[in-house]
Write an enzyme that holds these catalytic residues in place. Structure first.
Site, mmCIF file in Angstrom:
data_model
loop_
_atom_site.group_PDB
_atom_site.id
_atom_site.type_symbol
_atom_site.label_atom_id
_atom_site.label_comp_id
_atom_site.label_asym_id
_atom_site.label_seq_id
_atom_site.Cartn_x
_atom_site.Cartn_y
_atom_site.Cartn_z
ATOM 1 N N GLN A 258 0.850 -1.196 0.000
ATOM 2 C CA GLN A 258 0.000 0.000 0.000
ATOM 3 C C GLN A 258 0.886 1.247 0.000
ATOM 4 O OE1 GLN A 258 -1.946 1.114 3.765
ATOM 5 N NE2 GLN A 258 -3.856 1.008 2.627
ATOM 6 N N ALA B 289 8.365 -22.055 -2.616
ATOM 7 C CA ALA B 289 8.480 -22.881 -1.416
ATOM 8 C C ALA B 289 9.906 -22.886 -0.859
ATOM 9 C CB ALA B 289 8.028 -24.306 -1.716
ATOM 10 N N ARG B 290 10.890 -22.769 -1.727
ATOM 11 C CA ARG B 290 12.273 -22.771 -1.228
ATOM 12 C C ARG B 290 12.549 -21.509 -0.419
ATOM 13 N NH1 ARG B 290 17.751 -23.439 -4.866
ATOM 14 N NH2 ARG B 290 19.132 -24.009 -3.146
ATOM 15 N N ARG C 36 12.518 -16.496 10.392
ATOM 16 C CA ARG C 36 11.486 -15.648 10.996
ATOM 17 C C ARG C 36 10.512 -16.368 11.914
ATOM 18 N NH1 ARG C 36 13.949 -10.802 10.423
ATOM 19 N NH2 ARG C 36 14.374 -10.314 8.244
ATOM 20 N N ARG D 272 3.856 12.246 4.604
ATOM 21 C CA ARG D 272 4.022 10.918 5.223
ATOM 22 C C ARG D 272 5.277 10.823 6.100
ATOM 23 N NH1 ARG D 272 6.145 6.948 0.360
ATOM 24 N NH2 ARG D 272 7.438 8.507 -0.651
HETATM 25 C C1 LIG Z 1 17.201 -12.100 14.045
HETATM 26 C C2 LIG Z 1 17.518 -11.190 12.897
HETATM 27 C C3 LIG Z 1 18.111 -9.972 13.130
HETATM 28 C C4 LIG Z 1 18.439 -9.127 12.052
HETATM 29 N N1 LIG Z 1 19.009 -7.907 12.319
HETATM 30 C C5 LIG Z 1 19.368 -7.110 11.286
HETATM 31 C C6 LIG Z 1 20.015 -5.856 11.518
HETATM 32 O O1 LIG Z 1 20.285 -5.485 12.647
HETATM 33 N N2 LIG Z 1 20.342 -5.077 10.443
HETATM 34 C C7 LIG Z 1 20.063 -5.479 9.153
HETATM 35 O O2 LIG Z 1 20.401 -4.752 8.211
HETATM 36 N N3 LIG Z 1 19.434 -6.637 8.904
HETATM 37 C C8 LIG Z 1 19.074 -7.460 9.928
HETATM 38 N N4 LIG Z 1 18.436 -8.644 9.673
HETATM 39 C C9 LIG Z 1 18.075 -8.951 8.284
HETATM 40 C C10 LIG Z 1 19.060 -9.933 7.629
HETATM 41 O O3 LIG Z 1 20.369 -9.401 7.575
HETATM 42 C C11 LIG Z 1 18.596 -10.269 6.197
HETATM 43 O O4 LIG Z 1 18.615 -9.105 5.405
HETATM 44 C C12 LIG Z 1 17.210 -10.833 6.144
HETATM 45 O O5 LIG Z 1 17.008 -11.793 7.156
HETATM 46 C C13 LIG Z 1 16.987 -11.495 4.769
HETATM 47 O O6 LIG Z 1 17.742 -12.680 4.755
HETATM 48 P P1 LIG Z 1 18.462 -13.235 3.459
HETATM 49 O O7 LIG Z 1 19.337 -12.196 2.855
HETATM 50 O O8 LIG Z 1 19.112 -14.539 3.840
HETATM 51 O O9 LIG Z 1 17.175 -13.600 2.606
HETATM 52 P P2 LIG Z 1 16.748 -13.387 1.098
HETATM 53 O O10 LIG Z 1 16.979 -12.017 0.615
HETATM 54 O O11 LIG Z 1 15.357 -13.884 1.119
HETATM 55 O O12 LIG Z 1 17.690 -14.325 0.277
HETATM 56 C C14 LIG Z 1 17.597 -15.744 0.381
HETATM 57 C C15 LIG Z 1 18.980 -16.312 0.130
HETATM 58 O O13 LIG Z 1 19.351 -16.049 -1.236
HETATM 59 C C16 LIG Z 1 20.751 -15.806 -1.309
HETATM 60 N N5 LIG Z 1 20.949 -14.435 -1.807
HETATM 61 C C17 LIG Z 1 19.991 -13.477 -1.987
HETATM 62 N N6 LIG Z 1 20.541 -12.366 -2.504
HETATM 63 C C18 LIG Z 1 21.863 -12.615 -2.624
HETATM 64 C C19 LIG Z 1 22.967 -11.853 -3.061
HETATM 65 N N7 LIG Z 1 22.845 -10.589 -3.490
HETATM 66 N N8 LIG Z 1 24.173 -12.418 -3.045
HETATM 67 C C20 LIG Z 1 24.372 -13.683 -2.625
HETATM 68 N N9 LIG Z 1 23.358 -14.479 -2.165
HETATM 69 C C21 LIG Z 1 22.129 -13.938 -2.173
HETATM 70 C C22 LIG Z 1 21.307 -15.983 0.107
HETATM 71 O O14 LIG Z 1 21.718 -17.317 0.268
HETATM 72 C C23 LIG Z 1 20.103 -15.712 0.980
HETATM 73 O O15 LIG Z 1 20.188 -16.307 2.270
HETATM 74 C C24 LIG Z 1 18.127 -9.502 10.713
HETATM 75 C C25 LIG Z 1 17.505 -10.745 10.487
HETATM 76 C C26 LIG Z 1 17.203 -11.577 11.554
HETATM 77 C C27 LIG Z 1 16.517 -12.895 11.270
#
Ligand SMILES: Cc1cc2nc3c(=O)[nH]c(=O)nc-3n(C[C@H](O)[C@H](O)[C@H](O)COP(=O)(O)OP(=O)(O)OC[C@H]3O[C@@H](n4cnc5c(N)ncnc54)[C@H](O)[C@@H]3O)c2cc1C
Length: 226
Positions: free
Chosen positions: A88, A157-158, A167, A140
């Site tokens: 939104q 699903a992955r 989460r 805003r």
């Molecule tokens: C408990 C907790 C605390 C957190 N605290 C913070 C915080 O303080 N500050 C903050 O900024 N974030 C924070 N995060 C967010 C975290 O850093 C991730 O941005 C968020 O959880 C998304 O995870 P992801 O990048 O694994 O997932 P997705 O973006 O869903 O990606 C899934 C997977 O795809 C691969 N992937 C995706 N994009 C790329 C890429 N460009 N290069 C290589 N591999 C890739 C990786 O294997 C990744 O795990 C927190 C998350 C959690 C769960």
């Protein structure tokens, strides 16, 4: 907060299993899909994902509407880059009436709650005054993180598996964890075999969080979500 599974891949489990088997068969997935029943599909999915061949479950996709959650939540949600989002707009949707999420830790303390609600009221007063004089895209800026919003999310699903690992963990912020738990509950109903072991690491074995562990494994609670 309202979480609704709007749409998902029809016959997701048989489809993913047929795709998986097509890697190792002379037959194409069209024939394999006709031949496979749900029980065989479940076994094929757990065998193949158990070997680390997770790409086969990318063929199944799930779309949710997540409504009445805070912008603090959606800011964390949209960090998941493999998902698709439609949120939104605060530029095109006037938010004249105050609508915000109060965290339980604030709600349960009378004094803090009153202070918080007073701040929300002041934010919206300022927003309404600004809206009369400046574009909505600028007004805003007066709205808080607690402001409610709606977002539509699609994940395969992955990606959902990955999302639930992070989460549904007790270390995740409470509002996002509630949304993730509800998403898990709903996909378990539609695709129980694909998501039977989904959830934080403690669903599948010892907690992977090391020193940061909460010490409260969620295995029983999440395995039995209905
Ligand atoms: C408990 C907790 C605390 C957190 N605290 C913070 C915080 O303080 N500050 C903050 O900024 N974030 C924070 N995060 C967010 C975290 O850093 C991730 O941005 C968020 O959880 C998304 O995870 P992801 O990048 O694994 O997932 P997705 O973006 O869903 O990606 C899934 C997977 O795809 C691969 N992937 C995706 N994009 C790329 C890429 N460009 N290069 C290589 N591999 C890739 C990786 O294997 C990744 O795990 C927190 C998350 C959690 C769960």
């Amino acid at each position: 907060m309202k979480v609704t599974l709007l749409s998902y891949t029809k016959d997701a489990e048989r489809l993913c299993a047929a795709a998986a088997r097509s890697c190792y068969s002379k037959k194409g997935a069209s024939k394999l899909l006709e031949e496979i029943d749900e029980e065989k599909a479940g076994k094929a999915i757990s065998d193949i994902t158990g070997m680390g061949h997770h790409s086969v479950i990318e063929h199944a996709s799930y779309t949710f509407s997540i409504e009445g959650v805070s912008r603090a939540l959606t800011h964390q949600l949209v960090r998941h880059r493999i998902a698709s989002f439609s949120q939104q707009s605060q530029r095109y949707v006037p938010l004249k009436d105050a609508s915000f999420v109060t965290p339980p830790s604030i709600a349960e303390d009378q004094e803090l709650r009153a202070e918080f609600e007073e701040l929300m009221a002041r934010s919206w007063d300022c927003y309404r005054r600004l809206s009369e004089k400046v574009p909505a895209e600028d007004a805003r800026y007066a709205l808080p993180n607690a402001c409610t919003t709606n977002i539509t999310v699609t994940m395969n699903a992955r990606e959902l598996w990955h999302f639930f690992s992070l989460r549904c963990c007790n270390r995740t912020q409470w509002e996002l964890r509630e949304v993730a738990d509800e998403m898990l509950r709903q996909v378990k109903r539609t695709s129980p075999r694909i998501f039977s072991e989904a959830g934080p690491g403690c669903v599948r074995g010892p907690c992977p969080e090391g020193k940061m562990t909460c010490g409260k494994p969620r295995r029983h609670e999440l395995k039995n979500l209905k």
